[in-house]
Design an enzyme around this catalytic site. Structure first.
Site, PDB file in Angstrom:
ATOM      1  N   GLU A  28      68.036  78.006 -13.325  1.00 34.78           N
ATOM      2  CA  GLU A  28      67.204  76.861 -13.580  1.00 34.78           C
ATOM      3  C   GLU A  28      66.409  76.291 -12.413  1.00 34.78           C
ATOM      4  OE1 GLU A  28      66.251  75.938 -16.685  1.00 34.78           O
ATOM      5  OE2 GLU A  28      64.913  74.421 -15.384  1.00 34.78           O
ATOM      6  N   GLY A  47      70.348  63.776  -2.128  1.00 34.20           N
ATOM      7  CA  GLY A  47      71.517  63.446  -2.926  1.00 34.20           C
ATOM      8  C   GLY A  47      71.875  64.635  -4.309  1.00 34.20           C
ATOM      9  N   ASP A  82      79.474  72.115 -26.511  1.00 33.49           N
ATOM     10  CA  ASP A  82      80.632  71.386 -25.224  1.00 33.49           C
ATOM     11  C   ASP A  82      82.092  71.304 -25.344  1.00 33.49           C
ATOM     12  OD1 ASP A  82      78.889  69.812 -22.396  1.00 33.49           O
ATOM     13  OD2 ASP A  82      80.930  69.136 -23.063  1.00 33.49           O
ATOM     14  N   CYS A 125      72.326  68.591  -7.146  1.00 33.38           N
ATOM     15  CA  CYS A 125      72.237  70.481  -7.450  1.00 33.38           C
ATOM     16  C   CYS A 125      72.271  70.437  -4.958  1.00 33.38           C
ATOM     17  CB  CYS A 125      71.281  70.924  -6.857  1.00 33.38           C
ATOM     18  SG  CYS A 125      70.935  70.589  -9.595  1.00 33.38           S
TER      19      CYS A 125
END
Ligand code: NAD
Length: 438
Positions: free
Chosen positions: A151, A257, A30, A260
């Site tokens: 995913e 909400g 990250d 995604c």
């Protein structure tokens, strides 16, 4: 297998932990150094049931580690997963800048054949884009392939979903390339769809768009039920038992909400339009969803008339239960509208209050239990259907309130029971009830 997962968010961290649990050597990368330091210290950046234990176990066994050093991670990996965020731009288009940044670094670091896997949700055609970015930025030509492996995990059950997905979608340029991913996923023994890259990319958007359509569809039916005096929960049961329809994603409420559905539906509308197709059906789905919070607050305003000067206790802030994710949470919209209309807002959520504090106006007050939040309130508004709320001591809640008025945005309680317990009770797509002994 040596793999690296770039972007240690919900998807990257869970994917990395599960691959490590399956016996692979996983480096999670990250660019947020603070996040990596937290993970190194055993602190999870997100709330996800079972995650902390799985991460700790694999770190202890030496199969899982965290780093900010992407080039080194790429050089030691045969498969590189891209799981960075793909947020929306203001016009609904997907912002692919993080994916492109990562692709550039991969290109520069790559020293031998590497399979680059797009697991982030990306519009159809992004596989080609990533291939072009890598080709352009390689220092010397090194063979590689780009695969799409969307995913489907859900926050709140991410580990379970990753271990037992309904299907694994692999979009690859050739069968041989697909084999490397097949091998990685084989221990899960789940159905796999092997297809081309654009079809895999479309499967993800089409799935999310379809689920969003079910939600907006039942919410539109709820609106009609409210006007006609029908009960949407009965309608939903009657529809859901039809095997062709199915009951999931057919609960009326405040709409979808999260990180995604809102962005993916907007993105698909945008992609379709860029390709020359007006996806009017999906535009309507988005429109219906956008009205849910105002519809709910309008009901509160009509009932409490006026809202100004009233105190409303909002129960549940996270965009859905079992997560602390506040992205596109309906609570944000509901609270914003309540404040606009002059109400005072007290809130409680079992886990999402720390992230909510960073997003909500300073006038909102936070409490450690639903009962404290409801103390002296003119109304309770249930926004997120945490299990904890299903089992509340409703007598205690009522006694704490100034006025026993409940607005149930997720149809968690039974109207008849609420009436018997002395509540004025309003829910979604069902008749409101007033207490038997006011
Ligand atoms: P997230 O925001 O939780 O995590 C993304 C991570 O990527 C962050 O930790 C961020 O610091 C890191 N990052 C950003 N740019 C980077 C860079 N250049 N190099 C290294 N790291 C970088 O996002 P998420 O929810 O995990 O979603 C990731 C992708 O997966 C998105 O495309 C999303 O649509 C998709 N997806 C999410 C879910 C979900 O439930 N959250 C489910 C399915 C698919």
């Amino acid at each position: 297998m040596n793999i690296c997962v770039v972007g240690t968010g919900y998807v990257g961290l869970v994917t990395g932990a599960v691959f490590a649990d399956l016996g692979n050597d996983v480096l999670c990368v990250d660019n947020d150094a603070a996040k990596v330091a937290d993970l190194d210290a055993g602190r999870m950046p997100i709330y996800e049931p079972g995650l902390e234990e799985m991460v700790a176990r694999n770190v202890a066994d030496g199969r899982l580690a965290f780093t900010t050093d992407l080039p080194t991670a790429v050089r030691r990996s045969v498969i590189v997963f891209i799981t960075v965020g793909t947020p929306p731009k203001p016009d609904g288009q997907t912002d692919l800048s993080a994916v492109e940044d990562v692709a550039r670094v991969i290109a520069q670091a790559m020293e031998r054949y590497t399979v680059v896997v797009n697991k982030s949700t990306v519009p159809v055609g992004t596989g080609n884009l990533v291939r072009e970015v890598i080709e352009k930025n390689q220092v010397r030509p090194v063979p590689f392939d780009v695969v799409s492996n969307p995913e489907f995990l859900r926050e709140g059950s991410a580990i379970e979903d990753t271990l037992r997905p309904d299907r694994i979608v692999i979009g690859a340029p050739t069968q041989q390339v697909a084999m490397s991913l097949l091998e990685l996923y084989a221990p899960l023994e789940r159905p796999m769809i092997i297809t081309d890259v654009p079809s895999a990319e479309m499967i993800k958007y089409a799935s999310n768009a379809f689920l969003s359509t079910k939600i907006s569809f039942i919410n539109a039916i709820a609106n009609i039920c409210e006007l006609a005096g029908a009960d949407v929960t009965q309608v939903m049961k009657g529809m859901g038992l039809d095997a062709r329809i199915g009951a999931s994603f057919l609960s009326a409420g405040l709409g979808y909400g999260g990180s995604c559905f809102p962005k993916d539906t907007d993105s698909l509308v945008h992609t379709a339009s860029a390709l020359g197709y007006d996806f009017s059906l999906l535009r309507a789905v988005v429109g219906i969803n956008r009205e849910r919070a105002s519809h709910f607050v309008a009901l509160m305003a009509r009932t409490l008339d006026p809202l100004a000067g009233r105190t409303v206790a909002v129960l549940g802030l996270a965009f859905k239960p079992n997560t602390d994710d506040m992205r596109e949470a309906k609570s944000l919209e509901v609270i914003e509208r309540l404040l606009e209309r002059g109400a005072a807002v007290r809130v409680y959520d079992p886990v999402a209050m720390p992230p909510a504090r960073r997003l909500l106006p300073a006038t909102v007050t936070y409490f450690e239990s639903p009962y404290e939040a409801a103390t002296g309130a003119d109304a309770v508004a249930l926004v997120t259907e945490w299990n904890e709320f299903k089992f509340l001591n409703l007598e205690r809640l009522r006694t704490a309130m100034r006025r026993p008025v409940v607005f149930d945005g997720r149809n968690v309680w039974e109207p008849e029971r609420m009436r018997r317990l002395g509540f004025e009770y309003h829910s979604i797509g069902r008749k409101s009830v007033v207490p038997s002994h006011p």
